[in-house]
Design a protein around this motif. Structure first.
Motif, PDB file in Angstrom:
ATOM      1  N   ASP A 336     102.551  22.231  79.282  1.00  0.00           N
ATOM      2  CA  ASP A 336     101.369  23.113  79.433  1.00  0.00           C
ATOM      3  C   ASP A 336     100.882  23.120  80.881  1.00  0.00           C
ATOM      4  O   ASP A 336     100.504  24.163  81.421  1.00  0.00           O
ATOM      5  N   GLU A 337     100.933  21.961  81.509  1.00  0.00           N
ATOM      6  CA  GLU A 337     100.451  21.883  82.899  1.00  0.00           C
ATOM      7  C   GLU A 337     101.396  22.643  83.837  1.00  0.00           C
ATOM      8  O   GLU A 337     100.962  23.338  84.748  1.00  0.00           O
ATOM      9  N   ARG A 339     103.146  25.191  82.993  1.00  0.00           N
ATOM     10  CA  ARG A 339     102.931  26.622  82.748  1.00  0.00           C
ATOM     11  C   ARG A 339     101.785  27.143  83.605  1.00  0.00           C
ATOM     12  O   ARG A 339     101.803  28.268  84.089  1.00  0.00           O
ATOM     13  N   ARG A 340     100.773  26.295  83.826  1.00  0.00           N
ATOM     14  CA  ARG A 340      99.635  26.701  84.668  1.00  0.00           C
ATOM     15  C   ARG A 340     100.096  26.960  86.101  1.00  0.00           C
ATOM     16  O   ARG A 340      99.441  27.637  86.875  1.00  0.00           O
ATOM     17  N   ALA A 363      98.110  24.773  91.390  1.00  0.00           N
ATOM     18  CA  ALA A 363      97.006  24.944  90.425  1.00  0.00           C
ATOM     19  C   ALA A 363      96.363  23.588  90.146  1.00  0.00           C
ATOM     20  O   ALA A 363      96.970  22.558  90.434  1.00  0.00           O
ATOM     21  N   VAL A 365      95.777  20.666  87.783  1.00  0.00           N
ATOM     22  CA  VAL A 365      96.478  20.174  86.588  1.00  0.00           C
ATOM     23  C   VAL A 365      96.071  18.731  86.304  1.00  0.00           C
ATOM     24  O   VAL A 365      95.363  18.115  87.110  1.00  0.00           O
ATOM     25  N   THR A 387      97.935  22.128  94.927  1.00  0.00           N
ATOM     26  CA  THR A 387      97.880  21.593  93.560  1.00  0.00           C
ATOM     27  C   THR A 387      96.988  20.359  93.548  1.00  0.00           C
ATOM     28  O   THR A 387      97.111  19.501  94.427  1.00  0.00           O
TER      29      THR A 387
END
Ligand code: EPZ
Length: 433
Positions: A336-337, A339-340, A363, A365, A387
Motif C-alpha cells: 500500500d505504501e 502504491r502511494r 510521498a 509513507v 519521500t
C-alpha cells in the motif's frame, strides 16, 4: 519519534561496510547464559534488538562491559534469575531465545509469549515440541511461557516445518542435555551455523549445522570464548537492491559472498552486475532492469527477509514480475505504501504481481515492519522528489546506522524528529517482528 526524509534520484556510489548479522546476534547474546565463564562477542550490530538483549541480560544479573568497536564482554556467572521481564521481552520477537538458553542452563525458564507482529501468525508450537522432546514441561499463562525440567535428556526432534527460531532454540536447550539429540528438518540459514559455531567455540559438540540434520552431544560445561558475529546477509542484500535501484556503482564490504548466492543470482537475472571478491562485492547497473519471478523459501532459497526490498527494485524493471511469499502469510504490508509512490502492484493471497513502471514518485509513507521500512528507503532513494518515512523505529531494530551508511554512498537522507504529540496521535505502535 523520528522520520527519514529522502530526496531521491541520486546514484549510490563508493563503499559501504556491512555490520554484524541481527538474526545471529539476537541468538548468540542469549546463548552466552550457557557459559560458565565470561565471553567476548565482536562485530555486534548497534541496533535496538541487540540493545534489548543486552538490557535483558543486565536485568537478569549479567555484567556487561562495552569494549568499543562493536565488542562486548559479558559475564553471565552472576545471573540469578531465570525470568525475562515481561515488558522488556515483549518488545522483541527474538526474546524467545532466552527460553532455550535459560532452560539449557538452569532447567527452567520464564519468558513472555513473543509479541504479535505484522507478518501474520507466528506460532511457537515447534519450539515447545523441541523443549518437550528434551524432557521439559511447559505452561502458558498470563502471556508467559514457563518451562521446567528435572533433567534434560538428548532425544530425536523432527520439525514439522523448517523453522529458524525453533532450530536455534533446540540447539540452545540441547547443548548441555545428557546424551545425543538429533534435529531433523532443521533450518540451514547462515545464522544457524553462526550460533552452532559460537556454541562449539565454548566447548559444545554440535555437528551438521547448515544441513537439515543437526547432531548435538550434550556436554557438562561450556567455557568462555571470544567470537565475532558473521556479517548480515540481509543488510548486504538490502544495499545491493538500493545501489541497483539508483543505477549506482558501489562496493559492499565485510560480506560472505556464499551467504548472498540466492540474492546475487536473482539480482543478476534482473540485470544487476555483480563482481565477487573474498569479502566484498561490486554492484552496478549499466543497462535496463528486467522482470523476474521470485519465490521465497528457507535457505538456500531466496530469503523472505529480502522480499520487500527486491519487490521495490522490480517496480523499476520492465515487464510484469511475480513474487510468491511462501514463509509468512502477511508480508505484503509495504505494498500500500509503495502504491502511494506510484507502484502498480496487485496482491492476491501469497502472490504479488508487479507491473514495472520504471519510475516512482516521492510521498509521505509509513514503515509497517523492519524489511518493509527498508523497502521504502530503497523506493525513496530511487523516486523523483521527496519521500518522508514515519515509524522508522521498525528500521532501527535491524539496521545499524542505515542513514549514515547511505549518506556515505551519496544519498540525500536525513533523520528528522517529529514532536511526540504529533507522532503519538498517528502511531499505532505495533510489536516488533
Ligand atoms: C526468523 O523468524 C527471523 N527472525 C525472521 O526475520 C525470518 O523472516 C524468519 O526466521 C524466516 O527466515 C529472527 O531470526 C529474529 P521461523 P522466526 O520460525 O524464527 C512457522 C527479519 O526481518 N513456524 O523460521 O520467527 C512460521 O509461522 C525477521 O529479520 C511454525 O509453524 O521464523 C513460519 O511460517 C522477520 N511453528 C515458518 O515456520 C513454530 O513453532 C518460518 O518461521 C515456528 C515457526
Amino acid at each position: 519519534m523520528d522520520k527519514f526524509v529522502i530526496k531521491g534520484g541520486r546514484r549510490l556510489t563508493g563503499e559501504v561496510v556491512i555490520s554484524g548479522a541481527k538474526n545471529a546476534a539476537v541468538a548468540i547474546l542469549p546463548a552466552v547464559i550457557l557459559s560458565d565463564e565470561p565471553c567476548v562477542i565482536e562485530n555486534v550490530p548497534t541496533i535496538s534488538d541487540v540493545n534489548i538483549c543486552l538490557r535483558i541480560l543486565r536485568e537478569m544479573g549479567a555484567v556487561i562491559d562495552e569494549l568499543g568497536n562493536n565488542t562486548y564482554r559479558i559475564d553471565p556467572t552472576p545471573i540469578y534469575s531465570f525470568c525475562v521481564p515481561y515488558e522488556t521481552a515483549r518488545k522483541m520477537r527474538a526474546s524467545y531465545y532466552f527460553l532455550g538458553a535459560l532452560l539449557g542452563k538452569f532447567n527452567k525458564a520464564r519468558v513472555s509469549m513473543p509479541g504479535g507482529c505484522p507478518l501474520g501468525d507466528r506460532p511457537i508450537d515447534q519450539h515447545l515440541k523441541a523443549f518437550s522432546a528434551l524432557g521439559a514441561n511447559y505452561t502458558l499463562s498470563q502471556g508467559m511461557i514457563d518451562l521446567t525440567a528435572d533433567k534434560l535428556c538428548g532425544n530425536p526432534i523432527f520439525f514439522d516445518v523448517v523453522t529458524v527460531g525453533a532450530t536455534m532454540n533446540a540447539m540452545l536447550a540441547a547443548v548441555k542435555a545428557e546424551g545425543l539429540t538429533v534435529i531433523e528438518n532443521a533450518a540451514k540459514e547462515p545464522h544457524i551455523v553462526d550460533l552452532a559455531n559460537f556454541l562449539n567455540s565454548m566447548g559444545a559438540n554440535i555437528m551438521g549445522a547448515g544441513t537439515d540434520v543437526i547432531k548435538i552431544r550434550g556436554v557438562e560445561k561450556l567455557r568462555g570464548t571470544t567470537y565475532a558475529v558473521i556479517p548480515d546477509q540481509i543488510e548486504a542484500g538490502t544495499f545491493m537492491a538500493a545501489i541497483a535501484a539508483t543505477k549506482g556503482d558501489a562496493i559492499i564490504k565485510n560480506v560472505i559472498p556464499k551467504h548472498l548466492e540466492s540474492i546475487t543470482k536473482k539480482m543478476e537475472k534482473i540485470g544487476v552486475n555483480i563482481e565477487q571478491y573474498d569479502d566484498s562485492i561490486r554492484v552496478w547497473v549499466d543497462g535496463p532492469l528486467v522482470k523476474a519471478n521470485i519465490k521465497t523459501a528457507p535457505h538456500p532459497g531466496f530469503p523472505t527477509d529480502m522480499q520487500s526490498q527486491i519487490a521495490t527494485l522490480l517496480t523499476l524493471a520492465d515487464g510484469t514480475s511475480i513474487i510468491t511469499e511462501n514463509i509468512w502469510d502477511q508480508r505484503f504490508g509495504y505494498v500500500d505504501e509503495l502504491r502511494r509512490m506510484g507502484a502498480d502492484i496487485t496482491v492476491n493471497g501469497k502472490v504479488a504481481l508487479i507491473e514495472g513502471t520504471g519510475k516512482l514518485m516521492g510521498a509521505p509513507v509509513k514503515a509497517c515492519d523492519l524489511r518493509a521500512g527498508a523497502a521504502l528507503i530503497i523506493a525513496g532513494l530511487a523516486a523523483s522528489g521527496v519521500t518522508e518515512i514515519e515509524d522508522i523505529f521498525h528500521i532501527e531494530r535491524g539496521y545499524d546506522c542505515m542513514e549514515g551508511k547511505l549518506r556515505k554512498l551519496g544519498a540525500d537522507i536525513e533523520k528528522v524528529s517529529i514532536p511526540d504529540n504529533k507522532a503519538s496521535a498517528k502511531n499505532s505502535g505495533k510489536a516488533a517482528v
